[in-house]
Motif scaffolding. Structure first.
Motif: not given
Length: 588
Positions: A437-460
């Protein structure tokens, strides 16, 4: 010479008790032939046992019905939220439930507005302003409510209710199943009749809830309120097991009461009958010898126990409890005039606590040193990986070709996944496991922060069970998740006007296995031509390699709204990592 040899023999506990109790029990020979007390106790015990047995039997007859209906109401509350917008379908559902439970006079969903349009009786009714409706609405949890005159059935009913919540957790109303009191009373009367048969004293019974409110009775509720114990409120019996007690009722009757839980903590059945006084002796004089013997023995034994044992045991108990609660201050134990055995016990306890205190201090120092070293290792590894990621980020900004940027970004994501694992190892309390519960949300936040942006927003969205993973599983699982998320974000078709959707679930399956599922939304038809086709490149190879490391199996699929990838793998027991760390520590 030891302390026990210096003290006289009369100071020993056994000798003191023998002398005092021998004097106290001298009158026993005078009253050896008096059986009155034993006979009276036997008669009373038989009456109480018969009443308790009958009450237990009656409670069993009602427990099955109440528990069955409570389970039915709980299940119905989850289903009702799906059909409450369609009164016809909702009423059909309620009628189906009513057919399954013929004792129910009403099965209905009542919204917060109080206007009932969904029920098993196929009619509408406005409950707004009804005090029983207001009580259930305020309760907002499973419960019971008694209505002396049900507005729909017209009879006295016991309502079993359960709140209905929307998918967002909003309170929509409640479902209720009403049970007529006459049906419940028939169950109890049958049980009492089968158990006691014909009795000279009529059985009176009633049920009450955890608030002490009378719910049902074979008497009028007003009359039943005068039959309850005068000095014991009904709430005093909540949380207790089956019991029998003689007591005076509120209207002055000498009664014997039996209490049995129907639904422990919520619903109880109490029965009562008038005590029949049996005169088998010569009045009060027949009990005087027994009373005198009891008083003499009680006073003598009480004084002996208090003077010789109890007061000293209390002193020892206070010291032991204080030590057990963590107080490691070594205190002197004052046992003035105590028997020699208690002096020896206090001396042994003092020696034991001193030894335990020294051993605990040494063990805490050793454990603290190991924990500090392990945390420092994980912390430094995490910092080094983040430093490498920062260097790669600098290189990423200076790269000119899109292919180079893509390769560097993918490698950066994998390195940050490793850093997240080591951060979990650094922050965890046991250092031999990582909480999913601590590891997986951290990885999800890390990946989305790197690969997303204003032009490619994501809802997790995440749904993670409280799994504890050994590091040997946490690392390949995190890297597998990073690869899967990267692939999912590529094919989610996210735009400024239409954010992509990512869902990560990690659930237990079959006790010893877990299932990781990564899902992403499908792009609309106009965007699908612009999304690159899936390939069997390095990402796919890495995913398969990580699945093999986990010893799992993978499958994927799609429907009209999303793609998904599912990996099933066995969860290694935590003792594996703990034993390995222990063996490594021993080898060091």
């Amino acid at each position: 010479m030891t302390s026990s040899e210096r003290r006289p023999i009369a100071s020993r506990l056994a000798i003191r008790f023998a002398i005092i109790l021998a004097l106290a029990l001298l009158p026993a020979g005078v009253i050896a032939f008096i059986k009155t007390d034993a006979l009276e106790n036997e008669i009373e015990a038989r009456n109480e046992a018969a009443l308790l047995g009958a009450t237990v039997q009656a409670a069993m007859a009602e427990t099955g019905l109440i528990r069955r209906v409570r389970g039915m109401v709980a299940s119905l509350s989850h289903v009702a939220s799906e059909v409450i917008d369609d009164p016809a379908a909702c009423s059909e559902l309620m009628r189906g439930v009513a057919n399954e439970e013929p004792t129910a006079s009403l099965v209905a969903f009542i919204p917060v507005s109080g206007l009932m349009t969904c029920s098993s009786v196929g009619r509408t009714y406005a409950f707004s302003g009804n005090p029983f409706f207001e009580k259930v609405v305020r309760l907002r949890e499973p419960g019971f409510v008694v209505n002396p005159r049900g507005p729909v059935s017209g009879t006295s009913v016991l309502g079993i209710s359960h709140p209905v919540l929307s998918a967002a957790g909003d309170f929509l109303g409640y479902v209720v199943v009403s049970l007529p009191h006459n049906a419940l009373n028939d169950l109890r009367l049958d049980a009492f009749g089968d158990t006691l048969g014909t009795t000279s004293a009529p059985i009176e019974f009633w049920t009450f809830d955890r608030d002490g409110t009378l719910l049902t009775s074979n008497l009028d509720l007003a009359a039943a309120a005068e039959r309850i114990p005068a000095s014991h409120p009904l709430t005093e019996f909540v949380g207790t097991g089956s019991s029998v007690l003689p007591e005076i009722s509120r209207d002055g009757r000498d009664m014997t009461y039996a209490v049995v839980p129907i639904v422990p903590g919520d619903l109880y059945l109490m029965s009562a009958f008038r005590r029949e006084v049996t005169d088998v002796g010569g009045g009060l004089s027949a009990y005087m010898p027994s009373l005198l013997m009891w008083l003499i023995g009680l006073v003598a034994a009480g004084l002996a126990a208090e003077f010789l044992v109890t007061r000293h045991v209390r002193t020892l108990n206070r010291a032991i409890v204080s030590f057990a609660r963590g107080d490691r201050r070594l205190q002197a134990i004052d046992l003035d005039n105590a028997p020699v055995e208690l002096h020896e016990l206090a001396s042994a306890y003092t020696s034991m606590t001193e030894s335990i205190t020294r051993s605990e201090a040494e063990l805490e120092d050793s454990v603290h040193q190991k924990e500090v070293l392990l945390r420092e290792v994980h912390h430094r590894v995490k910092n080094n990986l983040q430093l490498i990621s920062s260097i790669m980020n600098i290189q990423l900004r200076s790269a000119e070709s899109a292919e180079a940027k893509t390769l560097l970004r993918n490698l950066q994501e994998r390195i940050m996944s490793l850093a997240t694992v080591h951060r979990g190892l650094y922050q965890t309390s046991g250092l031999a496991d990582v909480r999913a519960r601590e590891l997986i949300p951290d990885i999800l936040r890390q990946i989305t922060s790197i690969s997303s942006g204003p032009e490619r927003p994501f809802v997790t969205e995440t749904d993670i069970d409280d799994l504890r993973l050994v590091p040997d599983q946490a690392i390949p699982l995190s890297l597998l998740l990073a690869e899967a998320l990267t692939n999912a974000m590529k094919h989610a078709g996210a735009t400024r006007d239409r954010p992509g959707k990512l869902r990560v679930r990690l659930k237990r399956s079959g006790g010893s296995e877990a299932v990781l599922q990564v899902s992403n939304s499908r792009p609309d038809v106009t965007m699908r031509a612009h999304i690159p086709a899936s390939s069997t490149g390095i990402g796919t190879q890495l995913i398969m390699a990580f699945v093999q490391q986990l010893g799992g199996r993978i499958d994927s699929g799609e429907d009209d709204t999303e793609y998904h990838m599912r990996v099933t793998f066995p969860v290694s027991p935590l003792v594996t990592a703990e034993n390995r760390e222990r063996s490594e520590a021993l080898s060091d």
